[in-house]
Design an enzyme around this catalytic site. Sequence first.
Site, PDB file in Angstrom:
ATOM      1  N   SER A 227      16.460  48.416   8.958  1.00 46.18           N
ATOM      2  CA  SER A 227      15.976  47.223   8.275  1.00 46.18           C
ATOM      3  C   SER A 227      17.050  46.137   8.367  1.00 46.18           C
ATOM      4  O   SER A 227      18.114  46.344   8.951  1.00 46.18           O
ATOM      5  CB  SER A 227      15.666  47.529   6.809  1.00 46.18           C
ATOM      6  OG  SER A 227      16.860  47.909   6.128  1.00 46.18           O
ATOM      7  N   LYS A 228      16.767  44.992   7.776  1.00 47.14           N
ATOM      8  CA  LYS A 228      17.704  43.860   7.879  1.00 47.14           C
ATOM      9  C   LYS A 228      19.085  44.200   7.335  1.00 47.14           C
ATOM     10  O   LYS A 228      20.090  43.714   7.844  1.00 47.14           O
ATOM     11  CB  LYS A 228      17.139  42.645   7.141  1.00 47.14           C
ATOM     12  CG  LYS A 228      15.999  41.967   7.884  1.00 47.14           C
ATOM     13  CD  LYS A 228      15.554  40.710   7.161  1.00 47.14           C
ATOM     14  CE  LYS A 228      14.408  40.037   7.920  1.00 47.14           C
ATOM     15  NZ  LYS A 228      13.930  38.826   7.230  1.00 47.14           N
ATOM     16  N   ARG A 229      19.136  45.040   6.321  1.00 49.13           N
ATOM     17  CA  ARG A 229      20.455  45.363   5.744  1.00 49.13           C
ATOM     18  C   ARG A 229      21.317  46.173   6.707  1.00 49.13           C
ATOM     19  O   ARG A 229      22.531  46.245   6.541  1.00 49.13           O
ATOM     20  CB  ARG A 229      20.300  46.097   4.418  1.00 49.13           C
ATOM     21  CG  ARG A 229      19.655  47.455   4.520  1.00 49.13           C
ATOM     22  CD  ARG A 229      19.263  47.984   3.132  1.00 49.13           C
ATOM     23  NE  ARG A 229      18.471  49.192   3.237  1.00 49.13           N
ATOM     24  CZ  ARG A 229      18.971  50.392   3.289  1.00 49.13           C
ATOM     25  NH1 ARG A 229      20.289  50.565   3.275  1.00 49.13           N
ATOM     26  NH2 ARG A 229      18.185  51.454   3.365  1.00 49.13           N
ATOM     27  N   HIS A 230      20.708  46.789   7.724  1.00 49.65           N
ATOM     28  CA  HIS A 230      21.468  47.519   8.741  1.00 49.65           C
ATOM     29  C   HIS A 230      21.848  46.617   9.915  1.00 49.65           C
ATOM     30  O   HIS A 230      22.495  47.052  10.854  1.00 49.65           O
ATOM     31  CB  HIS A 230      20.643  48.687   9.300  1.00 49.65           C
ATOM     32  CG  HIS A 230      20.277  49.713   8.281  1.00 49.65           C
ATOM     33  ND1 HIS A 230      18.985  49.904   7.857  1.00 49.65           N
ATOM     34  CD2 HIS A 230      21.033  50.610   7.600  1.00 49.65           C
ATOM     35  CE1 HIS A 230      18.959  50.880   6.960  1.00 49.65           C
ATOM     36  NE2 HIS A 230      20.181  51.319   6.783  1.00 49.65           N
ATOM     37  N   GLY A 231      21.406  45.384   9.901  1.00 47.24           N
ATOM     38  CA  GLY A 231      21.654  44.501  11.039  1.00 47.24           C
ATOM     39  C   GLY A 231      20.438  44.333  11.924  1.00 47.24           C
ATOM     40  O   GLY A 231      20.554  43.860  13.047  1.00 47.24           O
TER      41      GLY A 231
END
Length: 468
Positions: free
Chosen positions: A238-242
């Site tokens: 997801s976005k929090r992983h890049g």
Amino acid sequence: MEQIITRFAPSPTGYLHIGGARTALFNWLFARHHGGKFILRIEDTDRERSTEESVRAILDAMEWLGMDWDEGPYYQTERLDVYREYLQRLIDKGLAYYCDCSPEDVERRRQEALKAGRKPKYDGRCRDKGLGPGPGRVVRFRCPQAGTTVLNDLIKGSIEFDNAELDDLVLQRSDGFPTYNFAVVVDDVSMSVNYVIRGDDHVNNTPRQILIYQALEAPLPRFAHVPMILGQDRTRLSKRHGATSVMAYKEQGYLPEALVNYLVRLGWSYGDQEIFSREELIEKFDLDRVGASASVFDQEKLLWLNAHYIKEKPAGEIVRLLKPFLTERGYPDHGDDYLERAVATLQPRCRTLREMADAAAFYLVEDVEYDPKAAEKFLTPELAGPLKRLIETLKGLERFEEAELEKAFRRMAEDLGVKLGKIAQPVRVALTGVTASPGLFEIIDILGKETVLRRLEKALRFAEARSQ
């Protein structure tokens, strides 16, 4: 031998993200490896969420990554007549039927089925009513109620599905637009796609699609469902992983070669080799080397690869790519020759173009700002005497070149009875504002006599002021 035809079919409801880009790459490389055809198709029948901006962003990302397509882009909204033609075939054969159940009624009956311990699928109420077209009516597929459907997946192996578990899915909505599962089959059949390579989140759609292929008496493509990409914590990326959009990586200063190399290696391997040119990827890529396990997205590994490609690329090419980042920061134009020399000193030290633009500041600004800690430690009152002497020495140099500069510094260090670093590090701070930079004599050579002397004189004034 039959020509291999693959496709990439994104929905334009957002930007092209990492998972979609990898799917596109696998399809593109497989087609290129086998001398086949790669088709780009835009699945834009979700009219509420599809946007022109997203279409443009997807095309831009494909072009930036260097994935050219042989046909397309095709747009589903421009193919409605094709879907109607195939739909009518199914209706005529009794394999599809009109349904006038309202969405609210369908949902209510599903909830009742759940409470009664039954499968919450459509109960077939309109199966044998013989309804025709009408306002608010959908067209449903007459799904077999017994037997099994088998998916022979090139990556996951054989998977069996019980037809009794499947629904009479909607093929055409009440607004006349096809649903995903129907449109994708019609598109692949009419475009002769014979290899469907996509994410494994589509596995559960596949038995329904296989049944539609069979109902249309169309040959099945070979399916290959690629495992998902996970974050470092082993949860879905997801976005929090890049997992930002592909073009966000461009904006962050990544090179397309690095991102392509990295994405292909997420799930595909060729021995222990990590770095591949585009030509090598085309030569070596095949589906038999795609793993069946999920891959973990590692930002540090991507940065390492990007640093490699930045280091290996000719400085002149880096200059061209770096310029937008320099313009963004408002740096004045110093000319390509000057930039190329500066860039060559930064290439071994920077992992992204954005990092390089920040690191290049001292080459491009009129005056540098000192890092407070560096100035406190190195631009001391005791430095004033050696700085005066250095300024006079440098003024007298006829050839302001790296080799001559180093000789002058070493002679001065010997005369003062100190190690070279005692002089070099304060000068580095004077010229760059920081304690870490490319080689000092390279810097002095590139900055030129006038700029070097001006910055040294400023540092001298700073050091003298500290003694007052």
